[in-house]
Design an enzyme around this catalytic site. Structure first.
Site, PDB file in Angstrom:
ATOM      1  N   GLY A 118     -35.318  12.611  36.658  1.00  0.00           N
ATOM      2  CA  GLY A 118     -33.995  12.687  37.140  1.00  0.00           C
ATOM      3  C   GLY A 118     -32.986  13.578  36.548  1.00  0.00           C
TER       4      GLY A 118
ATOM      5  N   GLU B 228     -29.803   9.869  27.361  1.00  0.00           N
ATOM      6  CA  GLU B 228     -30.566   8.964  28.085  1.00  0.00           C
ATOM      7  C   GLU B 228     -32.135   9.349  27.795  1.00  0.00           C
ATOM      8  OE1 GLU B 228     -31.212   9.168  32.706  1.00  0.00           O
ATOM      9  OE2 GLU B 228     -30.066   7.680  32.409  1.00  0.00           O
TER      10      GLU B 228
ATOM     11  N   GLU C 154     -25.724   2.566  43.834  1.00  0.00           N
ATOM     12  CA  GLU C 154     -24.583   3.448  44.005  1.00  0.00           C
ATOM     13  C   GLU C 154     -24.782   4.382  45.061  1.00  0.00           C
ATOM     14  OE1 GLU C 154     -26.072   3.079  41.014  1.00  0.00           O
ATOM     15  OE2 GLU C 154     -24.177   2.699  39.477  1.00  0.00           O
TER      16      GLU C 154
ATOM     17  N   LYS D 182     -28.474  -3.187  35.382  1.00  0.00           N
ATOM     18  CA  LYS D 182     -28.624  -3.117  36.954  1.00  0.00           C
ATOM     19  C   LYS D 182     -28.934  -4.681  37.581  1.00  0.00           C
ATOM     20  CE  LYS D 182     -30.492   1.466  37.269  1.00  0.00           C
ATOM     21  NZ  LYS D 182     -31.589   2.423  37.731  1.00  0.00           N
TER      22      LYS D 182
HETATM   23  O1  F6P Z   1     -30.213   4.507  36.360  1.00  0.00           O
HETATM   24  C1  F6P Z   1     -30.539   5.849  35.574  1.00  0.00           C
HETATM   25  C2  F6P Z   1     -31.093   6.675  36.572  1.00  0.00           C
HETATM   26  O2  F6P Z   1     -32.611   6.447  36.985  1.00  0.00           O
HETATM   27  C3  F6P Z   1     -31.178   8.332  35.912  1.00  0.00           C
HETATM   28  O3  F6P Z   1     -32.257   8.534  35.117  1.00  0.00           O
HETATM   29  C4  F6P Z   1     -30.941   8.949  37.085  1.00  0.00           C
HETATM   30  O4  F6P Z   1     -30.930  10.310  37.170  1.00  0.00           O
HETATM   31  C5  F6P Z   1     -30.154   8.231  38.132  1.00  0.00           C
HETATM   32  O5  F6P Z   1     -30.434   6.877  37.785  1.00  0.00           O
HETATM   33  C6  F6P Z   1     -30.128   8.474  39.453  1.00  0.00           C
HETATM   34  O6  F6P Z   1     -31.454   7.927  40.147  1.00  0.00           O
HETATM   35  P1  F6P Z   1     -31.838   8.447  41.382  1.00  0.00           P
HETATM   36  O7  F6P Z   1     -31.914   9.960  41.714  1.00  0.00           O
HETATM   37  O8  F6P Z   1     -33.268   7.716  41.838  1.00  0.00           O
HETATM   38  O9  F6P Z   1     -31.009   7.971  42.425  1.00  0.00           O
END
Ligand code: F6P
Length: 527
Positions: free
Chosen positions: A270, A356, A219, A496
């Protein structure tokens, strides 16, 4: 040092667990709050806890002193104090990724405070790096604040790289005065979100922050690429001045073409990262001093968690209640009701933090758990929720514990509003507990519905920091008692991988090997 998965007793294997089960069938199931207050004149004060920046009234919950003492015994048997010490000792609690869990290190002040986490003896180099990065990031934030040419900041990130900063920027809105610039948060891969923001900004006056711990999240990378293309297409020059990255993956940021990078470390999860470089949008919104106050508030809660006896320890007591409700009463959700519109994104933030972290079905050894874990968290700010779903909270068939958050001082001067707001939050907690007799059925309220009241004096950086750290530690405690790893998130991976396979199929129409339902939907959506 990695945590030994067998070092601590899992809650259901403790000696006190069957005693708690018995307590629940003898006194828990039939517990009546109104009776409890009648029998115990000191109940309100007994179940009140004074923690840094947060006063908690736990007395409207479905437990008495005896049950509370058994729950504290559970915490002891499961080695909660030792597990907490392992957290602050910098042990690798995240077993599946062999990582330390040290978001608390981000809030340790530069000059020695009254309480020093035990791990600091070995973490001097890490702490020095934390402070060097913090100083650089806050200096950058101040330069952006002073730069009249920058009118818009667009944070591109998702999950922990979005929810914390967005929640905090909204909550601290009144500290951002005078507000000279707009902060936008783009998270969804749905182009509508980025498109709407890009329509309202100009390249020469916009700073894009690409926030991603991994710098690989689909994303964020899709949005970041589109933003960069838009920037060039609009005649934007000087990517170095208009893009900055917040990431642990400095190499990937450089390969993307971003030179200004504020780093952090793999030991910051995260959903625990708003205290790190990920907090840059907060620092730009409220300034360096307020950001340091946010860290100081969180640090004060760390000290409370690390040093207060279990009986008066607010994160511990909230977690024990969570266990009591989830594993004994069987309540499957908790509603968050912040009576402050600045906290409108707090429920979303807490959803990631709790669900989560603790939405897991196996223990640290990977063995299936025979009991329930994370509840569903949900909520809206009061009083809006009252006119939407509170009907169900008062008269529905499910009991949902409600966590009210109220703020004593308003940060506006409009007469008449705040007293109404506070009267409503008290009234809702009272109505849930007291109920109302009515022979007619439709107007009858059973009452005896539990709630917790968290009170802040005012919503400022320090109290917000303390409130968020409180929630982090509460999630840590319930995860520790359940014996799970609260710091990985493998459950998000499968979707994903499947999306990666489906994206080209949606373009080509290829349904070979797909299940019949997905194939039908691909055919419908193709082209
Ligand atoms: O897909 C879940 C996740 O890994 C979360 O734990 C995290 O906060 C989010 O995606 C965003 O990840 P990143 O900061 O690596 O883009």
């Amino acid at each position: 040092m990695a945590l030994d998965p067998d070092a601590f007793t899992r809650c259901d294997r403790s000696a006190v667990w069957p005693i708690l089960q018995q307590r629940w069938s003898e006194a828990g199931r039939s517990f009546d709050l109104r009776q409890a207050f009648a029998l115990d004149p000191d109940r309100a004060t007994h179940f009140a806890i004074e923690a840094p920046h947060v006063f908690a009234d736990l007395s409207k919950n479905l437990l008495d002193r005896e049950t509370r003492d058994l729950l504290v015994e559970l915490a002891r048997e499961c080695g909660l104090p030792a597990q907490r010490d392992a957290l602050f000792g910098g042990e690798a609690l995240n077993l599946t990724e062999q990582r330390q869990v040290m978001h608390w290190l981000l809030r340790v002040p530069p000059v020695s405070a009254a309480w020093r986490p035990s791990g600091l003896d070995r973490l001097g180099a890490e702490l020095a790096e934390v402070h060097a990065t913090l100083d650089a990031m806050l200096a950058f934030a101040e330069r952006v604040r002073a730069d009249e040419a920058i009118t818009d900041i667009v944070n591109i990130g998702i999950g922990g790289s979005d929810l914390g900063p967005q929640m905090a920027v909204l909550a601290l809105d009144t500290c951002a005065q005078p507000q000279r610039r707009r902060l936008h948060f783009v998270s969804n891969v749905d182009g509508h979100e980025l498109d709407a923001v890009l329509r309202g900004v100009r390249p020469e006056s916009t700073l894009f922050l690409v926030a991603s711990k991994t710098f690989t999240t689909i994303e964020t990378m899709t949005n970041a690429r589109s933003a960069r293309e838009w920037f060039s297409a609009q005649g934007g020059r000087d990517v170095a001045r208009h893009f900055a990255a917040l990431t642990t993956n400095v190499e990937a940021a450089r390969a993307f073409g971003i030179d200004t990078t504020f780093g952090f470390w793999d030991w910051v999860g995260g959903r625990y990262s708003m205290w790190s470089a990920i907090g840059l949008p907060i620092a730009i919104a409220v300034g360096a001093d307020n950001f340091r106050a946010l860290l100081a508030g969180a640090h004060a809660m760390d000290a409370h968690f690390a040093t207060t006896p279990l009986e008066r320890n607010l994160p511990v007591q909230l977690a024990l209640l969570d266990i009591w409700y989830r594993n004994f009463h069987g309540f499957s959700s908790r509603s968050i009701a912040p009576y402050h519109s600045g906290l409108r994104r707090l429920p979303a933030y807490l959803q990631q933090l709790e669900m989560e972290s603790n939405g897991k079905r196996v223990d640290r050894r990977g063995e299936p758990l025979p009991f329930a874990t994370s509840p569903v968290l949900w909520g809206e700010p009061g009083t809006n929720g009252q006119h939407a779903y509170f009907q169900m909270l008062h008269q529905g068939t499910d009991v949902v514990p409600v966590e009210f958050i109220a703020v004593r001082d308003a940060a506006h001067a409009l007469p008449g509003h705040h007293v109404q707001l506070l009267a409503n939050v008290l009234a809702q907690a009272q109505a849930l507990m007291l109920g109302k007799e009515d022979a007619g059925g439709h107007r009858h309220f059973t009452g005896n519905r539990p709630s917790t009241m968290l009170l802040l004096e005012r919503l400022d950086p320090a109290s917000l920091g303390a409130l968020v750290a409180l929630q982090e530690h509460r999630v840590f405690c319930s995860g520790a008692l359940w014996g799970i790893n609260s710091f990985d998130q493998w459950g998000v991976e499968l979707g994903k991988v499947l999306a990666k396979d489906l994206a080209p199929r949606l373009e080509s129409g290829d349904t070979e090997g797909l299940d019949a339902s997905t194939a039908m939907l691909v055919r419908r959506l193709h082209g």
